[in-house]
Design a protein around this motif. Sequence first.
Motif, PDB file in Angstrom:
ATOM      1  N   ILE A  60       0.825  -1.206   0.000  1.00  0.00           N
ATOM      2  CA  ILE A  60       0.000   0.000   0.000  1.00  0.00           C
ATOM      3  C   ILE A  60       0.860   1.257   0.000  1.00  0.00           C
ATOM      4  O   ILE A  60       0.577   2.207  -0.716  1.00  0.00           O
ATOM      5  N   ASP A  61       1.923   1.248   0.798  1.00  0.00           N
ATOM      6  CA  ASP A  61       2.801   2.417   0.860  1.00  0.00           C
ATOM      7  C   ASP A  61       4.157   2.010   1.417  1.00  0.00           C
ATOM      8  O   ASP A  61       4.261   1.057   2.203  1.00  0.00           O
ATOM      9  N   VAL A  62       5.191   2.726   1.007  1.00  0.00           N
ATOM     10  CA  VAL A  62       6.539   2.568   1.541  1.00  0.00           C
ATOM     11  C   VAL A  62       7.026   3.962   1.902  1.00  0.00           C
ATOM     12  O   VAL A  62       7.104   4.836   1.035  1.00  0.00           O
ATOM     13  N   VAL A  63       7.337   4.169   3.177  1.00  0.00           N
ATOM     14  CA  VAL A  63       7.738   5.485   3.670  1.00  0.00           C
ATOM     15  C   VAL A  63       9.145   5.398   4.255  1.00  0.00           C
ATOM     16  O   VAL A  63       9.428   4.528   5.080  1.00  0.00           O
ATOM     17  N   SER A  64      10.022   6.287   3.818  1.00  0.00           N
ATOM     18  CA  SER A  64      11.368   6.387   4.380  1.00  0.00           C
ATOM     19  C   SER A  64      11.284   7.114   5.719  1.00  0.00           C
ATOM     20  O   SER A  64      10.517   8.069   5.861  1.00  0.00           O
ATOM     21  N   GLY A  65      12.099   6.675   6.678  1.00  0.00           N
ATOM     22  CA  GLY A  65      12.083   7.335   7.969  1.00  0.00           C
ATOM     23  C   GLY A  65      13.179   6.847   8.888  1.00  0.00           C
ATOM     24  O   GLY A  65      14.173   6.263   8.449  1.00  0.00           O
ATOM     25  N   TYR A  66      12.945   7.094  10.173  1.00  0.00           N
ATOM     26  CA  TYR A  66      13.930   6.806  11.213  1.00  0.00           C
ATOM     27  C   TYR A  66      13.238   6.065  12.355  1.00  0.00           C
ATOM     28  O   TYR A  66      12.115   6.382  12.727  1.00  0.00           O
ATOM     29  N   SER A  67      13.953   5.106  12.932  1.00  0.00           N
ATOM     30  CA  SER A  67      13.393   4.355  14.053  1.00  0.00           C
ATOM     31  C   SER A  67      14.531   3.791  14.898  1.00  0.00           C
ATOM     32  O   SER A  67      15.663   3.660  14.435  1.00  0.00           O
ATOM     33  N   GLY A  68      14.202   3.463  16.137  1.00  0.00           N
ATOM     34  CA  GLY A  68      15.139   2.774  17.009  1.00  0.00           C
ATOM     35  C   GLY A  68      16.017   3.650  17.866  1.00  0.00           C
ATOM     36  O   GLY A  68      16.863   3.138  18.589  1.00  0.00           O
ATOM     37  N   GLY A  69      15.849   4.948  17.822  1.00  0.00           N
ATOM     38  CA  GLY A  69      16.734   5.836  18.570  1.00  0.00           C
ATOM     39  C   GLY A  69      16.090   6.462  19.784  1.00  0.00           C
ATOM     40  O   GLY A  69      14.967   6.140  20.158  1.00  0.00           O
ATOM     41  N   HIS A  70      16.813   7.371  20.389  1.00  0.00           N
ATOM     42  CA  HIS A  70      16.356   8.009  21.628  1.00  0.00           C
ATOM     43  C   HIS A  70      15.973   9.475  21.449  1.00  0.00           C
ATOM     44  O   HIS A  70      15.375  10.073  22.342  1.00  0.00           O
ATOM     45  N   LEU A  71      16.272  10.074  20.326  1.00  0.00           N
ATOM     46  CA  LEU A  71      15.972  11.480  20.080  1.00  0.00           C
ATOM     47  C   LEU A  71      14.565  11.613  19.509  1.00  0.00           C
ATOM     48  O   LEU A  71      14.219  10.933  18.549  1.00  0.00           O
ATOM     49  N   GLU A  72      13.746  12.476  20.112  1.00  0.00           N
ATOM     50  CA  GLU A  72      12.396  12.687  19.600  1.00  0.00           C
ATOM     51  C   GLU A  72      12.428  13.598  18.376  1.00  0.00           C
ATOM     52  O   GLU A  72      13.187  14.562  18.334  1.00  0.00           O
ATOM     53  N   ASN A  73      11.589  13.273  17.397  1.00  0.00           N
ATOM     54  CA  ASN A  73      11.442  14.062  16.171  1.00  0.00           C
ATOM     55  C   ASN A  73      12.777  14.401  15.517  1.00  0.00           C
ATOM     56  O   ASN A  73      13.072  15.570  15.259  1.00  0.00           O
ATOM     57  N   PRO A  74      13.594  13.383  15.226  1.00  0.00           N
ATOM     58  CA  PRO A  74      14.896  13.670  14.634  1.00  0.00           C
ATOM     59  C   PRO A  74      14.770  14.174  13.204  1.00  0.00           C
ATOM     60  O   PRO A  74      13.817  13.851  12.491  1.00  0.00           O
ATOM     61  N   SER A  75      15.732  14.957  12.796  1.00  0.00           N
ATOM     62  CA  SER A  75      15.828  15.418  11.414  1.00  0.00           C
ATOM     63  C   SER A  75      16.881  14.565  10.703  1.00  0.00           C
ATOM     64  O   SER A  75      17.665  13.846  11.340  1.00  0.00           O
ATOM     65  N   TYR A  76      16.926  14.685   9.399  1.00  0.00           N
ATOM     66  CA  TYR A  76      17.949  13.977   8.630  1.00  0.00           C
ATOM     67  C   TYR A  76      19.341  14.391   9.100  1.00  0.00           C
ATOM     68  O   TYR A  76      20.244  13.548   9.200  1.00  0.00           O
ATOM     69  N   GLU A  77      19.515  15.652   9.385  1.00  0.00           N
ATOM     70  CA  GLU A  77      20.824  16.127   9.862  1.00  0.00           C
ATOM     71  C   GLU A  77      21.194  15.472  11.195  1.00  0.00           C
ATOM     72  O   GLU A  77      22.355  15.141  11.415  1.00  0.00           O
TER      73      GLU A  77
END
Length: 176
Positions: free
Chosen positions: A28-45
């Motif tokens: 249905i959909d494939v979304v790139s993102g971030y998971s598994g860390g400790h920082l809330e609302n991380p940016s690509y940087e």
Amino acid sequence: MNDREVATFAGGCFWCMVKPFDELPGIIDVVSGYSGGHLENPSYEDIKAGGSGHYEVVQITYDPALFPYERLLELYWPQIDPTDDGGQFHDRGEQYRTAIFYHNEHQKQLAEESKHTIEESGRFKKPIVTNVLPASTFYPAEEYHQKFYKTNPEEYKQDRAKSGRDEFIDGHWKNK
């Protein structure tokens, strides 16, 4: 009956992990993102700098009646070098490690079984280091990262070509 489930996979740079799953019947959909860390609302940087604990991931929404989780796993493994704990191909760092993030016990069982099958296959001389981890908060990546292979096809091709990913896949997965 729920006709949608979610799977989350880390396989190095998320740009290269979207296309193999995208546009298949039952996906249905494939979304790139971030998971598994400790920082809330991380940016690509934040992710690129390292230290947040996040992995670059793809989160796949799928219809299990049309595309079962087992098929997702079968498609996942040949996209990665499961023996590299320092990243994937030319992308180095903790954010580029491999992992299967399970969303329920059934996914966990299937992921662990598939990992065991890869370990026992004799395909690799080094140990399999891909982690099987409980899913955590998923943060979608910035819009310019989504479906990058479509929105920036030339840059995608160049990055993929220099990464060494395709050579590894051909050498370890094709016709074996």
